[in-house]
Design an enzyme around this catalytic site. Sequence first.
Site, PDB file in Angstrom:
ATOM      1  N   CYS A 129       3.247  53.630  14.802  1.00  0.00           N
ATOM      2  CA  CYS A 129       4.447  52.691  15.060  1.00  0.00           C
ATOM      3  C   CYS A 129       4.497  52.489  16.764  1.00  0.00           C
ATOM      4  CB  CYS A 129       5.582  52.572  15.042  1.00  0.00           C
ATOM      5  SG  CYS A 129       6.806  51.539  15.118  1.00  0.00           S
ATOM      6  N   HIS A 240       5.214  53.706   9.164  1.00  0.00           N
ATOM      7  CA  HIS A 240       6.054  55.144   9.281  1.00  0.00           C
ATOM      8  C   HIS A 240       5.753  55.884   7.948  1.00  0.00           C
ATOM      9  CE1 HIS A 240       7.963  54.941  13.073  1.00  0.00           C
ATOM     10  NE2 HIS A 240       8.158  53.897  12.595  1.00  0.00           N
ATOM     11  N   GLU A 242       5.608  58.867   7.588  1.00  0.00           N
ATOM     12  CA  GLU A 242       5.808  59.919   7.257  1.00  0.00           C
ATOM     13  C   GLU A 242       7.557  59.930   6.882  1.00  0.00           C
ATOM     14  OE1 GLU A 242       5.779  58.622  10.164  1.00  0.00           O
ATOM     15  OE2 GLU A 242       7.819  58.019  11.175  1.00  0.00           O
TER      16      GLU A 242
END
Length: 314
Positions: A129, A240, A242
Amino acid sequence: MDCKRCLLFSLVGLSSIITLASAVNNRPIIGVLSQTTSGHFTQFGRAYIAASYVKYLESAGARVVPILVHQPDEYYKKMFNSLNGVLFPGGGQSDLLKSGYGKAGRLFYEMSIKSLDAKEDYFPVWGTCLGMELLSMLTANKDLLKDTDGAPVSLPLLFEKDFQKSKMYSAAPESIINTLKTENVTLNHHHLSLTPTNFSKNAALTGFYRVLSTSLDIKGVEFISSLEAYKYPIYGVQFHPEKNCFEWKDDNIDHSQDAVKVTQYFADFIVSEARKSNHAFKTEAEANSFLIYQYTPVYISNVSSFEQAYFFNP
Ligand SMILES: *[C@@H]1O[C@H](CO)[C@@H](O)[C@H](O)[C@H]1NC(C)=O
Ligand SMILES: *[C@@H]1O[C@H](CO)[C@@H](O)[C@H](O)[C@H]1NC(C)=O
Ligand SMILES: *[C@@H]1O[C@H](CO)[C@@H](O)[C@H](O)[C@H]1NC(C)=O
């Protein structure tokens, strides 16, 4: 082939196998850049790392060292020589290039390029990001980002031709590729994006990166969602990976089993890149003194979009 040459040949073959084998680092340690806090985060400390990035890398077999901001250059050199890669996490930083995050990021980006050029020394750099936005600014040497819709949304990837010949996706099982193509599993939460239009107009970017996928924001604007450098171990994703496993505040995050596998795929990829680096701390005790294990994450789920974060007072 006579026997002498035969022996020589097999010795050379053997030694290159040994070199290759010893080149795999099964104790990888990855640095994660911290960011200066602002707003209500300042009550906890001067810099932070969302704990999800740490769990993400740990879940694939790496240990993590927080990279502090506003440190002398020697500190960043020391970290570069001791770590096996660096992750630039997402977040918000005004004046990105001049921020502590941006300045530290530039040093790692430049050291990674220089050391591969000079001695084939491998040091992966991954931007998520904001981290990918920073990579684009460092390479282009200017801000080419377009203001796009910032609403958090999970999207599929639109892969570019030959994307499976890339480093990032060549090891991906068909099931992962299929999930990425057809399901809303990549959480996007960004106001700025690099569009294919601005990318293709900039020679510094087109010469350096290969675009691997784009996505369409909720208004239909196409932006680059993943890319990698042709020559260097430098990677960026606008989404993202994660969050699917480790963040729960936003209802747009997909926690399905398929989405979890996507998180695991990207974590495994980054850590597999770090396993190619043989940088090391001088001793295990020295590594321990820098590891994130020295810090305790703080519960911030009730005051932020993260569940937990680490805070630092450099
Ligand atoms: C291109 O970059 C500029 C900033 O330099 C930005 O204002 C503009 O919106 C971008 N345009 C596209 C199509 O990405
Ligand atoms: C992905 O999201 C879009 C937009 O909300 C929706 O139209 C589509 O059906 C979703 N796809 C899947 C596989 O859920
Ligand atoms: C958030 O949670 C922490 C830990 O439980 C608590 O100390 C704090 O007062 C809470 N903050 C708010 C604004 O609710």
